[in-house]
Design a protein around this motif. Structure first.
Motif, PDB file in Angstrom:
ATOM      1  N   GLU A 148       0.833  -1.210   0.000  1.00 16.21           N
ATOM      2  CA  GLU A 148       0.000   0.000   0.000  1.00 16.21           C
ATOM      3  C   GLU A 148       0.870   1.263   0.000  1.00 16.21           C
ATOM      4  OE1 GLU A 148      -3.191   2.540  -0.073  1.00 16.21           O
ATOM      5  OE2 GLU A 148      -3.220   0.368  -0.370  1.00 16.21           O
ATOM      6  N   LYS A 149       1.530   1.535   1.123  1.00 12.52           N
ATOM      7  CA  LYS A 149       2.369   2.726   1.232  1.00 12.52           C
ATOM      8  C   LYS A 149       3.645   2.398   1.998  1.00 12.52           C
ATOM      9  CE  LYS A 149      -1.490   6.059   1.336  1.00 12.52           C
ATOM     10  NZ  LYS A 149      -2.145   7.138   2.130  1.00 12.52           N
ATOM     11  N   ASP A 150       4.698   3.180   1.695  1.00 11.26           N
ATOM     12  CA  ASP A 150       5.924   3.012   2.465  1.00 11.26           C
ATOM     13  C   ASP A 150       5.840   3.856   3.736  1.00 11.26           C
ATOM     14  OD1 ASP A 150       6.393   5.630   1.726  1.00 11.26           O
ATOM     15  OD2 ASP A 150       7.907   5.130   0.214  1.00 11.26           O
ATOM     16  N   LEU A 151       6.936   3.929   4.486  1.00 12.85           N
ATOM     17  CA  LEU A 151       6.910   4.585   5.791  1.00 12.85           C
ATOM     18  C   LEU A 151       6.698   6.098   5.702  1.00 12.85           C
ATOM     19  CD1 LEU A 151       9.768   2.680   7.673  1.00 12.85           C
ATOM     20  CD2 LEU A 151       7.301   2.368   7.875  1.00 12.85           C
ATOM     21  N   ILE A 152       6.966   6.683   4.530  1.00  8.58           N
ATOM     22  CA  ILE A 152       6.762   8.126   4.396  1.00  8.58           C
ATOM     23  C   ILE A 152       5.513   8.457   3.579  1.00  8.58           C
ATOM     24  CG2 ILE A 152       9.194   8.651   4.691  1.00  8.58           C
ATOM     25  CD1 ILE A 152       9.487   8.907   1.704  1.00  8.58           C
ATOM     26  N   GLY A 153       4.689   7.431   3.316  1.00  8.42           N
ATOM     27  CA  GLY A 153       3.401   7.674   2.683  1.00  8.42           C
ATOM     28  C   GLY A 153       3.344   7.532   1.175  1.00  8.42           C
ATOM     29  N   ASN A 154       4.443   7.131   0.537  1.00  7.02           N
ATOM     30  CA  ASN A 154       4.419   6.945  -0.913  1.00  7.02           C
ATOM     31  C   ASN A 154       3.734   5.632  -1.283  1.00  7.02           C
ATOM     32  OD1 ASN A 154       5.897   9.338  -1.479  1.00  7.02           O
ATOM     33  ND2 ASN A 154       7.819   8.275  -0.990  1.00  7.02           N
ATOM     34  N   ARG A 155       2.911   5.675  -2.323  1.00 13.20           N
ATOM     35  CA  ARG A 155       2.236   4.455  -2.782  1.00 13.20           C
ATOM     36  C   ARG A 155       3.212   3.659  -3.648  1.00 13.20           C
ATOM     37  NH1 ARG A 155      -3.406   5.133  -2.019  1.00 13.20           N
ATOM     38  NH2 ARG A 155      -3.910   3.552  -3.577  1.00 13.20           N
ATOM     39  N   ILE A 156       3.646   2.527  -3.144  1.00 10.25           N
ATOM     40  CA  ILE A 156       4.733   1.798  -3.791  1.00 10.25           C
ATOM     41  C   ILE A 156       4.267   0.849  -4.898  1.00 10.25           C
ATOM     42  CG2 ILE A 156       6.427   1.950  -1.931  1.00 10.25           C
ATOM     43  CD1 ILE A 156       5.340  -0.518  -0.691  1.00 10.25           C
ATOM     44  N   HIS A 157       3.010   0.438  -4.908  1.00 13.98           N
ATOM     45  CA  HIS A 157       2.478  -0.430  -5.965  1.00 13.98           C
ATOM     46  C   HIS A 157       1.148   0.109  -6.491  1.00 13.98           C
ATOM     47  CE1 HIS A 157       5.246  -3.948  -5.704  1.00 13.98           C
ATOM     48  NE2 HIS A 157       5.444  -3.466  -4.487  1.00 13.98           N
ATOM     49  N   GLY A 158       0.973   1.389  -6.366  1.00 12.32           N
ATOM     50  CA  GLY A 158      -0.309   1.963  -6.776  1.00 12.32           C
ATOM     51  C   GLY A 158      -1.417   1.714  -5.782  1.00 12.32           C
ATOM     52  N   GLY A 159      -1.080   1.188  -4.611  1.00 10.48           N
ATOM     53  CA  GLY A 159      -2.073   0.921  -3.582  1.00 10.48           C
ATOM     54  C   GLY A 159      -2.783  -0.403  -3.767  1.00 10.48           C
ATOM     55  N   ILE A 160      -3.341  -0.938  -2.693  1.00  9.24           N
ATOM     56  CA  ILE A 160      -4.089  -2.205  -2.735  1.00  9.24           C
ATOM     57  C   ILE A 160      -5.530  -1.910  -3.167  1.00  9.24           C
ATOM     58  CG2 ILE A 160      -4.944  -4.141  -1.352  1.00  9.24           C
ATOM     59  CD1 ILE A 160      -2.502  -3.819   0.454  1.00  9.24           C
ATOM     60  N   THR A 161      -5.967  -2.643  -4.173  1.00  8.56           N
ATOM     61  CA  THR A 161      -7.347  -2.461  -4.657  1.00  8.56           C
ATOM     62  C   THR A 161      -8.303  -3.488  -4.082  1.00  8.56           C
ATOM     63  OG1 THR A 161      -6.840  -3.811  -6.611  1.00  8.56           O
ATOM     64  CG2 THR A 161      -6.517  -1.418  -6.805  1.00  8.56           C
ATOM     65  N   SER A 162      -7.810  -4.681  -3.730  1.00 10.04           N
ATOM     66  CA  SER A 162      -8.653  -5.728  -3.142  1.00 10.04           C
ATOM     67  C   SER A 162      -7.753  -6.798  -2.530  1.00 10.04           C
ATOM     68  CB  SER A 162      -9.562  -6.370  -4.198  1.00 10.04           C
ATOM     69  OG  SER A 162      -8.789  -7.028  -5.184  1.00 10.04           O
ATOM     70  N   HIS A 163      -8.373  -7.668  -1.732  1.00 10.25           N
ATOM     71  CA  HIS A 163      -7.608  -8.786  -1.183  1.00 10.25           C
ATOM     72  C   HIS A 163      -8.521 -10.006  -1.027  1.00 10.25           C
ATOM     73  CE1 HIS A 163      -9.471  -7.569   2.686  1.00 10.25           C
ATOM     74  NE2 HIS A 163      -9.316  -8.865   3.004  1.00 10.25           N
ATOM     75  N   GLU A 164      -7.893 -11.175  -0.976  1.00  8.14           N
ATOM     76  CA  GLU A 164      -8.595 -12.442  -0.769  1.00  8.14           C
ATOM     77  C   GLU A 164      -7.867 -13.225   0.311  1.00  8.14           C
ATOM     78  OE1 GLU A 164      -9.610 -16.633  -3.141  1.00  8.14           O
ATOM     79  OE2 GLU A 164      -8.516 -15.010  -4.150  1.00  8.14           O
ATOM     80  N   GLU A 165      -8.620 -13.703   1.291  1.00  6.70           N
ATOM     81  CA  GLU A 165      -8.005 -14.512   2.349  1.00  6.70           C
ATOM     82  C   GLU A 165      -7.808 -15.934   1.855  1.00  6.70           C
ATOM     83  OE1 GLU A 165      -8.976 -14.125   6.759  1.00  6.70           O
ATOM     84  OE2 GLU A 165      -9.851 -16.103   6.319  1.00  6.70           O
ATOM     85  N   LEU A 166      -6.569 -16.420   1.928  1.00  4.77           N
ATOM     86  CA  LEU A 166      -6.250 -17.777   1.477  1.00  4.77           C
ATOM     87  C   LEU A 166      -6.112 -18.757   2.639  1.00  4.77           C
ATOM     88  CD1 LEU A 166      -3.520 -16.962  -1.227  1.00  4.77           C
ATOM     89  CD2 LEU A 166      -6.001 -17.229  -1.543  1.00  4.77           C
ATOM     90  N   VAL A 167      -5.554 -18.319   3.729  1.00  2.97           N
ATOM     91  CA  VAL A 167      -5.294 -19.209   4.872  1.00  2.97           C
ATOM     92  C   VAL A 167      -5.595 -18.455   6.160  1.00  2.97           C
ATOM     93  CG1 VAL A 167      -3.553 -20.501   6.158  1.00  2.97           C
ATOM     94  CG2 VAL A 167      -3.516 -20.535   3.652  1.00  2.97           C
ATOM     95  N   SER A 168      -6.213 -19.138   7.123  1.00  2.00           N
ATOM     96  CA  SER A 168      -6.398 -18.646   8.485  1.00  2.00           C
ATOM     97  C   SER A 168      -6.477 -19.877   9.372  1.00  2.00           C
ATOM     98  CB  SER A 168      -7.665 -17.800   8.598  1.00  2.00           C
ATOM     99  OG  SER A 168      -7.826 -17.323   9.925  1.00  2.00           O
ATOM    100  N   GLU A 169      -5.355 -20.221  10.025  1.00  3.26           N
ATOM    101  CA  GLU A 169      -5.296 -21.509  10.731  1.00  3.26           C
ATOM    102  C   GLU A 169      -4.225 -21.521  11.807  1.00  3.26           C
ATOM    103  OE1 GLU A 169      -4.310 -24.335   7.722  1.00  3.26           O
ATOM    104  OE2 GLU A 169      -2.293 -23.565   7.433  1.00  3.26           O
ATOM    105  N   SER A 170      -4.377 -22.470  12.726  1.00  2.00           N
ATOM    106  CA  SER A 170      -3.352 -22.712  13.737  1.00  2.00           C
ATOM    107  C   SER A 170      -2.171 -23.427  13.084  1.00  2.00           C
ATOM    108  CB  SER A 170      -3.902 -23.567  14.885  1.00  2.00           C
ATOM    109  OG  SER A 170      -4.922 -22.888  15.579  1.00  2.00           O
ATOM    110  N   VAL A 171      -0.998 -23.192  13.601  1.00  2.00           N
ATOM    111  CA  VAL A 171       0.198 -23.816  13.046  1.00  2.00           C
ATOM    112  C   VAL A 171       1.235 -23.959  14.158  1.00  2.00           C
ATOM    113  CG1 VAL A 171       1.173 -21.588  12.355  1.00  2.00           C
ATOM    114  CG2 VAL A 171       1.913 -23.685  11.186  1.00  2.00           C
ATOM    115  N   SER A 172       2.059 -24.994  14.084  1.00  2.00           N
ATOM    116  CA  SER A 172       3.137 -25.207  15.050  1.00  2.00           C
ATOM    117  C   SER A 172       4.402 -24.511  14.544  1.00  2.00           C
ATOM    118  CB  SER A 172       3.395 -26.699  15.247  1.00  2.00           C
ATOM    119  OG  SER A 172       4.479 -26.911  16.140  1.00  2.00           O
ATOM    120  N   VAL A 173       4.995 -23.679  15.411  1.00  2.00           N
ATOM    121  CA  VAL A 173       6.205 -22.938  15.048  1.00  2.00           C
ATOM    122  C   VAL A 173       7.224 -23.059  16.172  1.00  2.00           C
ATOM    123  CG1 VAL A 173       7.150 -20.729  14.282  1.00  2.00           C
ATOM    124  CG2 VAL A 173       4.749 -21.262  13.843  1.00  2.00           C
ATOM    125  N   ALA A 174       8.379 -23.630  15.860  1.00  2.00           N
ATOM    126  CA  ALA A 174       9.459 -23.770  16.842  1.00  2.00           C
ATOM    127  C   ALA A 174       8.976 -24.429  18.129  1.00  2.00           C
ATOM    128  CB  ALA A 174      10.084 -22.409  17.144  1.00  2.00           C
TER     129      ALA A 174
END
Length: 322
Positions: free
Chosen positions: A217-243
């Motif tokens: 979306e934006k960098d730390l000083i507010g510049n739009r680095i990819h033209g901004g996010i137009t939409s999103h889709e959730e692919l994964v939302s789950e428990s996972v074992s880490v370390a």
């Protein structure tokens, strides 16, 4: 009553730091090192001839007579001078022996000074902890974990976002209006220190928005680095074992105003050290031809290990394809 000087060891003025044996009549060839504590009062220093008679008089070979007081003064002066020589000799011996009795090198360097400490080396620590300069592992000492660095990735010395980071070596000019350079893949590790949330699931679901915005979306000083996010889709939302800990991850596919967009993931799990504060590992992969393969996110997640893990050497030596 005899006034002869009794036999004994007396300082030898001809050899500083040495005592010579007086047999009561003459000096002998027997010598020994001067004792550490010089005698406060004793017979005068040995001369090449019989010692000064103990009655305080002194023989004269010429000159005017100075009276008995003058002779006594000269005897005392000679005794004091002998004590000064003895003290200087003892001090010199201690200095030459390093002060603690250990031989020390003199001007000729015949006795090398002993070494008291081993030289530091770069050998690994006994607990098997990886070295922070190992190019194959990203070490998060604060949170007690390591992350395997894929082939073709690097860990930069400095980044705009001051968090522990690894990223692809190849970069390109961002498709947005920032004029800055972007990387095809980036992974960061940070402590969740600015929130009161204690649930890994709740924090992952909240953090995914920040992860997406920071990457596309934006960098730390507010510049739009990819033209901004137009939409999103959730692919994964789950428990996972880490370390060895139970964590949670959320993954989105984001579309952007410019460029191919990408995939972002927020992975949250308890630290392996201390009070087990939550740790956030964010991933951002470009979706275009130059971006890393999506399964690499899973491989990196599985490769996270506690520091000092003996079965994996904390991630050292892991080789992950791009």
């Amino acid at each position: 009553m005899s006034n002869a000087t009794p036999p004994g060891w007396y300082p030898d003025a001809a050899i500083p730091g040495t005592e010579r044996w007086w047999d009561g009549t003459a000096w002998t060839a027997h010598t020994r090192p001067t004792a550490p504590a010089p005698q406060q009062f004793g017979p005068p220093a040995p001369q090449f001839g019989p010692p000064t008679p103990p009655d305080g008089t002194i023989a004269r070979t010429g000159g005017a007579s100075g009276g008995s007081g003058s002779g006594t003064t000269r005897v005392v002066a000679l005794a004091v001078a002998a004590l000064v020589v003895v003290g200087a000799a003892v001090t010199g011996v201690l200095l030459l022996r390093g002060g603690d009795g250990t031989p020390e090198a003199g001007p000729s360097g015949s006795a090398p000074k002993p070494t008291t400490a081993a030289t530091a080396t770069d050998t690994p620590s006994p607990d098997g902890s990886p070295a922070e300069d190992d190019p194959k592992v990203l070490v998060d000492q604060l949170n007690g974990i390591t992350l395997p660095i894929p082939d073709g990735w690097e860990k930069p010395e400095r980044t705009v976002d001051k968090v522990l980071t690894m990223r692809t070596v190849d970069s390109y000019r961002c498709p947005g209006d920032s004029g800055r350079y972007c990387y095809h893949g980036t992974v960061t590790s940070r402590t969740a220190s600015t929130t009161d949330i204690t649930s890994a699931e709740e924090l992952a679901k909240q953090d995914i928005t920040a992860a997406a915005d920071g990457a596309y979306e934006k960098d730390l000083i507010g510049n739009r680095i990819h033209g901004g996010i137009t939409s999103h889709e959730e692919l994964v939302s789950e428990s996972v074992s880490v370390a060895g800990r139970t964590g949670y991850r959320v993954r989105w596919r984001v579309e952007t105003g410019k460029g191919p967009g990408g995939y972002v993931q927020s992975l949250v799990f308890p630290s392996t050290v201390g009070s087990e504060t939550l740790v956030i590992v964010r991933c951002a992969f470009d979706a275009g031809p130059g971006g890393p393969s999506l399964p690499l996110m899973d491989t990196i997640t599985k490769g996270i290990r506690p520091i000092g893990d003996s079965t994996t050497s904390g991630g050292v030596g892991s080789s992950i394809g791009p």
